[in-house]
Design a protein around this motif. Structure first.
Motif, PDB file in Angstrom:
ATOM      1  N   CYS A 263      21.858  -6.349  14.957  1.00 43.52           N
ATOM      2  CA  CYS A 263      20.788  -6.477  13.976  1.00 43.52           C
ATOM      3  C   CYS A 263      20.332  -5.271  13.705  1.00 43.52           C
ATOM      4  N   LYS A 264      19.290  -4.978  12.785  1.00 48.32           N
ATOM      5  CA  LYS A 264      18.687  -3.811  12.531  1.00 48.32           C
ATOM      6  C   LYS A 264      17.382  -3.729  13.105  1.00 48.32           C
ATOM      7  N   CYS A 287      21.611  -3.012  18.811  1.00 52.34           N
ATOM      8  CA  CYS A 287      20.564  -2.992  17.911  1.00 52.34           C
ATOM      9  C   CYS A 287      19.961  -1.397  18.310  1.00 52.34           C
ATOM     10  N   CYS A 311      22.873   0.327  22.892  1.00 46.92           N
ATOM     11  CA  CYS A 311      21.668   0.292  22.082  1.00 46.92           C
ATOM     12  C   CYS A 311      21.350   1.860  22.069  1.00 46.92           C
TER      13      CYS A 311
END
Length: 576
Positions: A263-264, A287, A311
């Protein structure tokens, strides 16, 4: 919740008795027996080698003669349910046979990935009425119209509509009245938008919600804010989800599992989650968060699983890891961390699994892991760890799996693992590992998985395999093994996967030698001298599901003949 929803499954109630008329449980069994011959020797029963039960005989015979029956509605539910399940498992359910289950009060209808499921099938499904508790129509051709037929199945608790491309917001509106739903799964439902998620406000009993790969739901999570019973939310690969979507989740105080891969969401979005004290499972893989988010995450006192792979985690801010005292699983793979970060992991004494794949860590950092005595799984692939670093792991007596592929560990370093007799899985993909390295680990007699891809193993080294009698998976690719070395593999009767690809001197004799490994499900002997003539030796391998013989002197036609004549379970073949 209604009485039908809360009753124990497979227990007859008054409705069943009324529906069955004069046929009691005993009577229905007699009814089944009338369709059986007095001595049936042609009925196939799943429990081979054991005396079949009366029920198994009945169900098997009905499946065989399914065209003779137009309705099972006179049977008690437990029997009709078993017949239905058997037909699904044997792929014997058709448009015609499905109609026989009209009004049977079935509780569980699991048709996920079953071919041919369409709107018309939902008519029979809906006829189960308030008895229906669980329905799976994943990967079907069901549309919004079909979903509308479920509106009278008020007691449904679990509904799976994964990969149903033709279900849209309009279809969701038809399930808004199913207030007893506790589990709803809509993976990759690309026609569902944020507006369609409005129906979730009525599903107040939801405990599990799966929206993985739903790409148009940005802004729709606001309709979840009143679902106080929600414990699990999966929004993995929803690249439309941003920090803004996190705020409505802040009040879900019972949330225990949150999946948000790719996801953002950034550090700012994670800040909205600080009140979720019951979170035990958090997946943020891919993310764009940094170590700064650990200030919030370290406050999750119940956290036992944390995935921060891929990440933006670096050494800066990693001191907050030390607050995650209950953590059992930590994935930091593919991050820009070094030995300086590992200093803050040394007090995580409950860790059972640690993934440091492709991180910039070396031998010095391993010193911080020596106190993690509960560690069972350690991933060190593609790091700077060498033989010296392994000396710090010698006390991890519970270690069951270690991946040392693409490290600088040598044969000498493997001697430092010899005392870790709990190891079951060992990955040594490295050119510097030779026969001597195998000799150093012969004490690891509990090995079930051994990967030696690229290691310089010869026939002499294969003598060590006789110590590993429990091996289920063996990969020795790119070595110098000949048919003579395969003689040391032929007695590993537990093997289900064998990969000998790129050992170019193997011949048809190899297939003859391994023909007794009847548990094999996967076999790869690519880039060898095997020919069509050798394929006959594979006939005893009835459990084989995957066969790869690329760059061999075999033809797809001959492999297909073998598949049809002797290998009924073979579904993956190379060359095709």
């Amino acid at each position: 919740m209604g009485g039908a929803c809360s009753r124990k499954r497979n227990v007859l109630d008054e409705d069943d008795l009324r529906r069955s008329g004069r046929f009691s449980k005993t009577g229905s069994s007699k009814w089944l027996l009338f369709s059986l011959p007095r001595c049936s020797t042609d009925v196939t029963v799943r429990r081979q080698g054991k005396c079949p039960s009366l029920m198994e005989l009945c169900v098997a015979k009905i499946r065989e003669d399914i065209k003779k029956y137009s309705s099972f509605s006179m049977l008690p539910r437990d029997i009709s349910q078993q017949i239905f399940n058997e037909l699904v498992e044997s792929h014997g359910l058709t448009d015609v046979s499905l109609a026989a289950f009209q009004d049977c009060a079935l509780q569980d209808i699991h048709l996920g990935e079953y071919p041919g499921v369409k709107d018309s099938w939902l008519s029979t499904v809906s006829s189960q009425g308030q008895s229906l508790l669980s329905l799976d129509i994943s990967c079907s051709d069901v549309t919004d119209s079909g979903l509308s037929l479920l509106k009278n199945c008020h007691n449904v608790q679990c509904l799976k509509c994964n990969y149903c491309d033709q279900i849209s917001d309009y279809g969701l509106s038809h399930i808004s009245g199913l207030s007893n739903l506790t589990s709803l799964s809509l993976k990759k439902s690309n026609a569902i938008t944020a507006e369609g998620m409005r129906v979730f406000t009525n599903l107040i009993n939801l405990v599990n919600l799966d929206l993985e790969k739903c790409l148009k739901i940005h802004g729709g999570l606001k309709y979840l804010k009143d679902l106080k019973k929600l414990e699990s939310l999966n929004i993995r690969y929803c690249n439309c989800i941003t920090d803004e979507d996190m705020e409505p989740l802040s009040g879900l105080s019972n949330l225990k599992e949150l999946q948000m891969s790719c996801c953002k969401v950034t550090d700012a979005g994670i800040a909205h989650l600080k009140g979720l004290y019951k979170i035990a499972h958090l997946n943020l893989e891919g993310c764009p968060v940094t170590a700064a988010c650990l200030d919030i995450i370290s406050g999750f006192g119940s956290l036992i699983f944390l995935n921060l792979s891929r990440c933006g985690i670096s050494d800066d801010g990693s001191e907050s890891f030390s607050g995650l005292q209950k953590l059992k699983v930590l994935n930091l793979g593919f991050n820009n961390i070094s030995d300086a970060c590992l200093v803050h992991l040394k007090d995580l004494i409950n860790l059972e699994s640690l993934n440091l794949d492709s991180c910039k860590i070396g031998d010095e950092g391993m010193l911080n892991l020596k106190g993690l005595l509960r560690l069972k799984c350690l991933e060190l692939s593609d790091t700077e760890v060498g033989s010296n670093g392994l000396s710090h792991l010698s006390g991890l007596c519970n270690l069951e799996s270690i991946n040392l592929s693409f490290t600088s560990v040598t044969d000498g370093g493997l001697r430092k693992l010899s005392g870790l007799t709990s190891i079951k899985s060992l990955n040594l993909d490295a050119r510097q590992i030779t026969d001597a390295g195998l000799t150093a680990i012969t004490s690891l007699t509990g090995l079930t998985h051994l990967d030696l891809f690229g290691a310089r193993i010869t026939d002499l080294g294969t003598n060590c395999f006789r110590y590993f009698k429990n091996l289920q998976s063996l990969e020795v690719c790119g070595g110098s093994i000949t048919d003579a070395g395969v003689k040391n593999i032929k007695d590993l009767k537990s093997l289900t996967l064998l990969n000998l690809s790129q050992n170019c001197n193997l011949t048809d004799k190899t297939l003859e030698l391994i023909s007794g490994l009847t548990a094999l499900a996967s076999l790869n002997v690519s880039n060898s001298r095997i020919t069509n003539a050798g394929l006959q030796h594979l006939k005893p391998l009835k459990n084989l599901r995957s066969l790869t013989l690329e760059s061999c002197k075999v033809t797809a036609t001959e492999i297909k003949k073998l598949q049809l004549a002797a290998l009924p379970n073979l579904i993956s073949v190379r060359p095709e």
